[in-house]
Design a protein around this motif. Structure first.
Motif, PDB file in Angstrom:
ATOM      1  N   ALA A  18       0.859  -1.186   0.000  1.00 54.92           N
ATOM      2  CA  ALA A  18       0.000   0.000   0.000  1.00 54.92           C
ATOM      3  C   ALA A  18       0.889   1.227   0.000  1.00 54.92           C
ATOM      4  CB  ALA A  18      -0.923   0.006   1.224  1.00 54.92           C
ATOM      5  N   VAL A  19       0.296   2.373  -0.242  1.00 56.24           N
ATOM      6  CA  VAL A  19       1.039   3.627  -0.184  1.00 56.24           C
ATOM      7  C   VAL A  19       1.490   3.874   1.251  1.00 56.24           C
ATOM      8  CG1 VAL A  19       0.864   6.135  -0.398  1.00 56.24           C
ATOM      9  CG2 VAL A  19      -0.127   4.659  -2.161  1.00 56.24           C
ATOM     10  N   GLY A  20       2.752   4.277   1.396  1.00 57.35           N
ATOM     11  CA  GLY A  20       3.293   4.613   2.702  1.00 57.35           C
ATOM     12  C   GLY A  20       3.888   6.007   2.685  1.00 57.35           C
ATOM     13  N   SER A  21       3.432   6.870   3.579  1.00 62.54           N
ATOM     14  CA  SER A  21       4.006   8.205   3.743  1.00 62.54           C
ATOM     15  C   SER A  21       5.081   8.100   4.812  1.00 62.54           C
ATOM     16  CB  SER A  21       2.922   9.204   4.164  1.00 62.54           C
ATOM     17  OG  SER A  21       3.470  10.484   4.348  1.00 62.54           O
ATOM     18  N   ILE A  22       6.333   8.263   4.406  1.00 64.55           N
ATOM     19  CA  ILE A  22       7.466   8.014   5.293  1.00 64.55           C
ATOM     20  C   ILE A  22       7.420   8.947   6.496  1.00 64.55           C
ATOM     21  CG2 ILE A  22       9.988   8.038   5.448  1.00 64.55           C
ATOM     22  CD1 ILE A  22       9.993   7.222   2.469  1.00 64.55           C
ATOM     23  N   GLY A  23       7.473   8.331   7.684  1.00 66.61           N
ATOM     24  CA  GLY A  23       7.404   9.092   8.919  1.00 66.61           C
ATOM     25  C   GLY A  23       6.020   9.129   9.535  1.00 66.61           C
ATOM     26  N   SER A  24       5.011   8.599   8.839  1.00 65.82           N
ATOM     27  CA  SER A  24       3.642   8.647   9.359  1.00 65.82           C
ATOM     28  C   SER A  24       3.443   7.633  10.484  1.00 65.82           C
ATOM     29  CB  SER A  24       2.630   8.388   8.241  1.00 65.82           C
ATOM     30  OG  SER A  24       2.779   7.088   7.704  1.00 65.82           O
ATOM     31  N   GLY A  25       2.490   7.926  11.369  1.00 65.70           N
ATOM     32  CA  GLY A  25       2.230   7.075  12.516  1.00 65.70           C
ATOM     33  C   GLY A  25       1.773   5.684  12.149  1.00 65.70           C
ATOM     34  N   ILE A  26       0.976   5.552  11.081  1.00 63.58           N
ATOM     35  CA  ILE A  26       0.458   4.248  10.707  1.00 63.58           C
ATOM     36  C   ILE A  26       1.577   3.314  10.257  1.00 63.58           C
ATOM     37  CG2 ILE A  26      -0.039   4.879   8.305  1.00 63.58           C
ATOM     38  CD1 ILE A  26      -2.262   2.666  10.549  1.00 63.58           C
ATOM     39  N   LEU A  27       2.676   3.864   9.705  1.00 62.72           N
ATOM     40  CA  LEU A  27       3.818   3.023   9.341  1.00 62.72           C
ATOM     41  C   LEU A  27       4.500   2.481  10.591  1.00 62.72           C
ATOM     42  CD1 LEU A  27       5.654   4.559   6.259  1.00 62.72           C
ATOM     43  CD2 LEU A  27       3.816   2.873   6.365  1.00 62.72           C
ATOM     44  N   GLN A  28       4.510   3.261  11.653  1.00 67.30           N
ATOM     45  CA  GLN A  28       5.065   2.785  12.917  1.00 67.30           C
ATOM     46  C   GLN A  28       4.222   1.642  13.461  1.00 67.30           C
ATOM     47  OE1 GLN A  28       6.122   5.944  15.677  1.00 67.30           O
ATOM     48  NE2 GLN A  28       6.446   7.364  13.987  1.00 67.30           N
ATOM     49  N   GLN A  29       2.904   1.710  13.259  1.00 69.39           N
ATOM     50  CA  GLN A  29       2.042   0.607  13.684  1.00 69.39           C
ATOM     51  C   GLN A  29       2.342  -0.651  12.896  1.00 69.39           C
ATOM     52  OE1 GLN A  29      -2.188   1.502  14.067  1.00 69.39           O
ATOM     53  NE2 GLN A  29      -1.726   3.675  14.310  1.00 69.39           N
ATOM     54  N   LEU A  30       2.517  -0.500  11.567  1.00 73.76           N
ATOM     55  CA  LEU A  30       2.885  -1.657  10.738  1.00 73.76           C
ATOM     56  C   LEU A  30       4.215  -2.224  11.186  1.00 73.76           C
ATOM     57  CD1 LEU A  30       2.771  -3.565   8.299  1.00 73.76           C
ATOM     58  CD2 LEU A  30       3.653  -1.680   6.881  1.00 73.76           C
ATOM     59  N   ASN A  31       5.175  -1.349  11.451  1.00 75.90           N
ATOM     60  CA  ASN A  31       6.496  -1.806  11.865  1.00 75.90           C
ATOM     61  C   ASN A  31       6.437  -2.571  13.176  1.00 75.90           C
ATOM     62  OD1 ASN A  31       9.416  -1.716  11.287  1.00 75.90           O
ATOM     63  ND2 ASN A  31       9.531  -0.571  13.198  1.00 75.90           N
ATOM     64  N   ALA A  32       5.601  -2.100  14.106  1.00 71.81           N
ATOM     65  CA  ALA A  32       5.470  -2.773  15.393  1.00 71.81           C
ATOM     66  C   ALA A  32       4.763  -4.122  15.261  1.00 71.81           C
ATOM     67  CB  ALA A  32       4.702  -1.883  16.363  1.00 71.81           C
ATOM     68  N   ALA A  33       3.819  -4.212  14.315  1.00 73.68           N
ATOM     69  CA  ALA A  33       3.031  -5.434  14.173  1.00 73.68           C
ATOM     70  C   ALA A  33       3.709  -6.486  13.303  1.00 73.68           C
ATOM     71  CB  ALA A  33       1.659  -5.091  13.579  1.00 73.68           C
TER      72      ALA A  33
END
Length: 240
Positions: free
Chosen positions: A98-113
């Motif tokens: 999916a589209v990822g905006s670098i630095g966005s909070g939702i990417l941190q959620q993906l990274n944690a999960a």
């Protein structure tokens, strides 16, 4: 266009650029455990590329895929209604990318999960020409390793966050906006971290794609930052 076609009886409004802000860095993101390591690896995969009324993400997905020479015939299109929902679909296993905006909070959620991996785009003129056919404002930007989802230096698509106004916005209002942000730019980062790069050196830039408001030009001239390159860019885009 898109969700705005009904504005002003379908006529829309002429708009002008007031200033440019910080660069947005965008690409496609996959789970860290995925076997997908490049855009080309997305062939046959499930890719979120239809974001409904959230048109910006749809354009970004299409531009990133076009960068690699991919079209909707090369992958399974996954539809969502917003940018966060696209990354959530990757987290939940409903999509592979999916589209990822670098630095966005939702990417941190993906990274944690699941771990996160941002795919690099090709910065070559040929590849960027394909991206710019989708969105003319896109330029390549280098992203250093160390950011969530970026284990080694990559390139992403980028464009400047831009402050627009109707072309008939009064000159004194345009100047008041610019003067306030120019004089108080150091205070912006306390409001939100992303505003740390809303600095005067970025306000007038040749990355502009909609002509500057005349009052903005006069303001930049008064600050000594209006260059021959900016004048040439203004002439170029005003003629379109």
């Amino acid at each position: 266009m898109g969700p705005y076609e009904g504005m002003n009886g379908g006529e829309g409004y002429p708009i002008s650029t007031i200033m440019l802000g910080s660069p947005i860095r965008l690409s496609l993101v996959v789970r860290g455990s995925s076997d997908i390591h490049s855009m080309e690896d997305l062939k046959g995969k499930r890719v979120v590329s239809n974001y409904g009324a959230f048109a910006g993400s749809s354009i970004t997905a299409e531009a990133a895929l076009a960068n690699a020479g991919l079209t909707a015939d090369d992958f399974e299109v996954v539809s969502v209604s917003s940018y966060p929902e696209g990354v959530t679909a990757v987290i939940e296993g409903r999509a592979d990318a999916a589209v990822g905006s670098i630095g966005s909070g939702i990417l941190q959620q993906l990274n944690a999960a699941e771990g996160a991996r941002i795919l690099s785009i090709d910065p070559s003129p040929e590849a960027m020409a394909r991206s710019q056919e989708i969105g003319s404002a896109f330029v390549p930007i280098e992203v250093p390793a160390g950011i969530v989802g970026v284990d080694s230096d990559i390139y992403a698509l980028s464009y400047a966050t831009t402050l627009y106004g109707r072309s008939d916005l009064a000159d004194d209002k345009v100047i008041a906006i610019l003067e306030t942000l120019w004089e108080h730019s150091e205070e912006l980062k306390a409001i939100h971290p992303s505003l740390a790069t809303w600095t005067p050196d970025r306000f007038a830039d040749t990355a502009v794609v909609v002509p500057f408001h005349p009052a903005a030009i006069e303001f930049f001239k008064s600050k000594g930052v209006w260059t021959d390159e900016l004048e040439a860019r203004q002439t170029e885009i005003s003629a379109k």
